[in-house]
Enzyme design. Structure first.
Site, PDB file in Angstrom:
ATOM      1  N   GLY A  15       0.821  -1.206   0.000  1.00  0.00           N
ATOM      2  CA  GLY A  15       0.000   0.000   0.000  1.00  0.00           C
ATOM      3  C   GLY A  15       0.850   1.249   0.000  1.00  0.00           C
ATOM      4  O   GLY A  15       0.568   2.218   0.717  1.00  0.00           O
ATOM      5  N   ARG A  18       0.029   5.748  -1.427  1.00  0.00           N
ATOM      6  CA  ARG A  18      -0.561   6.933  -0.811  1.00  0.00           C
ATOM      7  C   ARG A  18      -0.624   6.771   0.699  1.00  0.00           C
ATOM      8  O   ARG A  18      -0.303   5.717   1.241  1.00  0.00           O
ATOM      9  CB  ARG A  18      -1.971   7.172  -1.374  1.00  0.00           C
ATOM     10  CG  ARG A  18      -2.931   6.032  -1.093  1.00  0.00           C
ATOM     11  CD  ARG A  18      -4.320   6.324  -1.652  1.00  0.00           C
ATOM     12  NE  ARG A  18      -5.273   5.280  -1.296  1.00  0.00           N
ATOM     13  CZ  ARG A  18      -6.572   5.371  -1.529  1.00  0.00           C
ATOM     14  NH1 ARG A  18      -7.075   6.456  -2.078  1.00  0.00           N
ATOM     15  NH2 ARG A  18      -7.382   4.379  -1.186  1.00  0.00           N
ATOM     16  N   ASN A  85       1.070  -2.729   5.290  1.00  0.00           N
ATOM     17  CA  ASN A  85       0.314  -1.499   5.494  1.00  0.00           C
ATOM     18  C   ASN A  85      -0.986  -1.444   4.699  1.00  0.00           C
ATOM     19  O   ASN A  85      -1.939  -0.785   5.118  1.00  0.00           O
ATOM     20  CB  ASN A  85       1.198  -0.302   5.096  1.00  0.00           C
ATOM     21  CG  ASN A  85       0.413   0.973   4.922  1.00  0.00           C
ATOM     22  OD1 ASN A  85      -0.031   1.590   5.891  1.00  0.00           O
ATOM     23  ND2 ASN A  85       0.206   1.376   3.680  1.00  0.00           N
ATOM     24  N   SER A 137      -4.774  -0.937  13.903  1.00  0.00           N
ATOM     25  CA  SER A 137      -5.529   0.297  14.134  1.00  0.00           C
ATOM     26  C   SER A 137      -6.026   0.313  15.571  1.00  0.00           C
ATOM     27  O   SER A 137      -6.251  -0.747  16.172  1.00  0.00           O
ATOM     28  CB  SER A 137      -6.724   0.381  13.182  1.00  0.00           C
ATOM     29  OG  SER A 137      -7.611   1.420  13.567  1.00  0.00           O
ATOM     30  N   TYR A 150     -13.872  -4.336   9.711  1.00  0.00           N
ATOM     31  CA  TYR A 150     -12.570  -3.666   9.685  1.00  0.00           C
ATOM     32  C   TYR A 150     -11.863  -3.822  11.022  1.00  0.00           C
ATOM     33  O   TYR A 150     -10.672  -4.180  11.073  1.00  0.00           O
ATOM     34  CB  TYR A 150     -12.769  -2.184   9.364  1.00  0.00           C
ATOM     35  CG  TYR A 150     -11.510  -1.359   9.406  1.00  0.00           C
ATOM     36  CD1 TYR A 150     -10.592  -1.408   8.362  1.00  0.00           C
ATOM     37  CD2 TYR A 150     -11.245  -0.510  10.479  1.00  0.00           C
ATOM     38  CE1 TYR A 150      -9.430  -0.645   8.394  1.00  0.00           C
ATOM     39  CE2 TYR A 150     -10.100   0.262  10.518  1.00  0.00           C
ATOM     40  CZ  TYR A 150      -9.189   0.196   9.476  1.00  0.00           C
ATOM     41  OH  TYR A 150      -8.042   0.962   9.515  1.00  0.00           O
ATOM     42  N   ALA A 152     -12.322  -6.111  13.261  1.00  0.00           N
ATOM     43  CA  ALA A 152     -11.958  -7.513  13.458  1.00  0.00           C
ATOM     44  C   ALA A 152     -10.665  -7.858  12.727  1.00  0.00           C
ATOM     45  O   ALA A 152      -9.801  -8.577  13.250  1.00  0.00           O
ATOM     46  CB  ALA A 152     -13.092  -8.422  12.974  1.00  0.00           C
ATOM     47  N   THR A 153     -10.505  -7.334  11.505  1.00  0.00           N
ATOM     48  CA  THR A 153      -9.279  -7.622  10.758  1.00  0.00           C
ATOM     49  C   THR A 153      -8.068  -6.988  11.435  1.00  0.00           C
ATOM     50  O   THR A 153      -6.989  -7.583  11.478  1.00  0.00           O
ATOM     51  CB  THR A 153      -9.368  -7.106   9.308  1.00  0.00           C
ATOM     52  OG1 THR A 153      -9.528  -5.687   9.277  1.00  0.00           O
ATOM     53  CG2 THR A 153     -10.532  -7.758   8.576  1.00  0.00           C
ATOM     54  N   LYS A 154      -8.250  -5.803  11.986  1.00  0.00           N
ATOM     55  CA  LYS A 154      -7.125  -5.117  12.623  1.00  0.00           C
ATOM     56  C   LYS A 154      -6.742  -5.776  13.947  1.00  0.00           C
ATOM     57  O   LYS A 154      -5.566  -5.843  14.307  1.00  0.00           O
ATOM     58  CB  LYS A 154      -7.458  -3.633  12.818  1.00  0.00           C
ATOM     59  CG  LYS A 154      -7.569  -2.861  11.509  1.00  0.00           C
ATOM     60  CD  LYS A 154      -6.282  -2.959  10.707  1.00  0.00           C
ATOM     61  CE  LYS A 154      -6.306  -2.130   9.444  1.00  0.00           C
ATOM     62  NZ  LYS A 154      -5.033  -2.183   8.695  1.00  0.00           N
ATOM     63  N   ILE A 187      -5.420   9.305  12.017  1.00  0.00           N
ATOM     64  CA  ILE A 187      -4.346   9.883  11.227  1.00  0.00           C
ATOM     65  C   ILE A 187      -4.941  10.554   9.989  1.00  0.00           C
ATOM     66  O   ILE A 187      -5.832  10.012   9.337  1.00  0.00           O
ATOM     67  CB  ILE A 187      -3.331   8.796  10.789  1.00  0.00           C
ATOM     68  CG1 ILE A 187      -2.845   7.996  12.001  1.00  0.00           C
ATOM     69  CG2 ILE A 187      -2.161   9.432  10.043  1.00  0.00           C
ATOM     70  CD1 ILE A 187      -2.123   8.803  13.056  1.00  0.00           C
TER      71      ILE A 187
END
Length: 245
Positions: A15, A18, A85, A137, A150, A152-154, A187
């Site tokens: 990633g 950007r 990332n 995160s 989201y 859960a994945t983090k 962020i």
């Protein structure tokens, strides 16, 4: 001492086109050889002399498999670090979230990093050194409305990092392999710029530092965590969130 330690170290950043990935790439560009990942060609504006680019859509398991094979074949003799990332969020109440969106987040945010970690660990087991930093995160710990998948994945990336660090120790009596995660707070990136101002104001009230973080704040931390100065930081999650509650 590892052969990799004697030469300029090679770091994969997923990633990298950007946001956090771009900031991390800029910070590491002078000290390391970079392998820059983006989902498709054209998403990386400047690769830089001596660096490499690898492209794959991580929502597609076939492309992830091909990416890992290419990573090992082309860079397996000198890979030292991995910064997982790349990530996406599709904010929606879970009861209204279609399965294809759930699968996409699971594939990009969790399965792809797992497969990349698997490839990296095979390489590091031979060289007996290496660093993996998985970008998690703060919501992986706190949770957040409309971000159930989201989050859960983090959270999964934190558990993955701690477990892999222990595996490295179990498989290698003498090694310099570290695996950890970093959990940014709010962020300022393209992802967070899409959040309504009222929501931003709500988050700001929860941050003791009274400001949102910048991508450069995370890049500075990553630079340190990759370095030998951080050699005793392992199997943990580093929170960089301004003290958000």
């Amino acid at each position: 001492m590892s052969i990799i330690a004697k030469q300029k170290r090679k770091i994969l950043i997923t990633g990298a086109g950007r946001g956090l990935g771009l900031a991390i790439s800029k910070k590491l560009s002078e000290e390391y050889i970079l392998i820059l990942h983006a989902s498709k060609e054209g998403n990386i504006k400047s690769i830089g002399e001596g660096n490499y680019a690898l492209y794959a859509d991580f929502s597609d398991p076939v492309q992830v498999s091909d990416f890992c094979k290419k990573l090992k074949k082309e860079h397996g003799d000198s890979l030292y670090g991995v910064i997982n990332n790349a990530g996406i969020t599709i904010d929606k109440s879970l009861i209204f979230q279609p399965e294809h969106e759930i699968d996409r987040m699971l594939n990009v945010n969790l399965k792809a990093p797992i497969m990349i970690c698997k490839t990296a660990m095979k390489i590091f087991t031979l060289s007996k050194c290496g660093v993996i930093i998985n970008i998690s995160s703060c919501v992986g710990e706190t949770g957040n409305e409309f971000q159930s998948v989201y989050a859960a994945t983090k959270a999964g990336l934190v558990a993955l990092s701690k477990s892999l660090a222990q595996e490295a120790a179990a498989l290698n009596e003498e090694h310099q392999i570290r695996v950890l995660s970093v959990s940014p707070g709010f962020i300022e990136t393209d992802m967070t710029n899409a959040i309504p101002q009222a929501e931003k104001d709500k988050y700001l009230q929860k941050i003791p530092s009274k400001r949102f973080g910048k991508a450069e704040d995370i890049a500075e931390a990553i630079s340190f965590l990759l370095s030998d100065k951080a050699s005793y930081i392992n199997s943990t999650n580093i929170q960089i969130n301004g003290g958000i509650r």
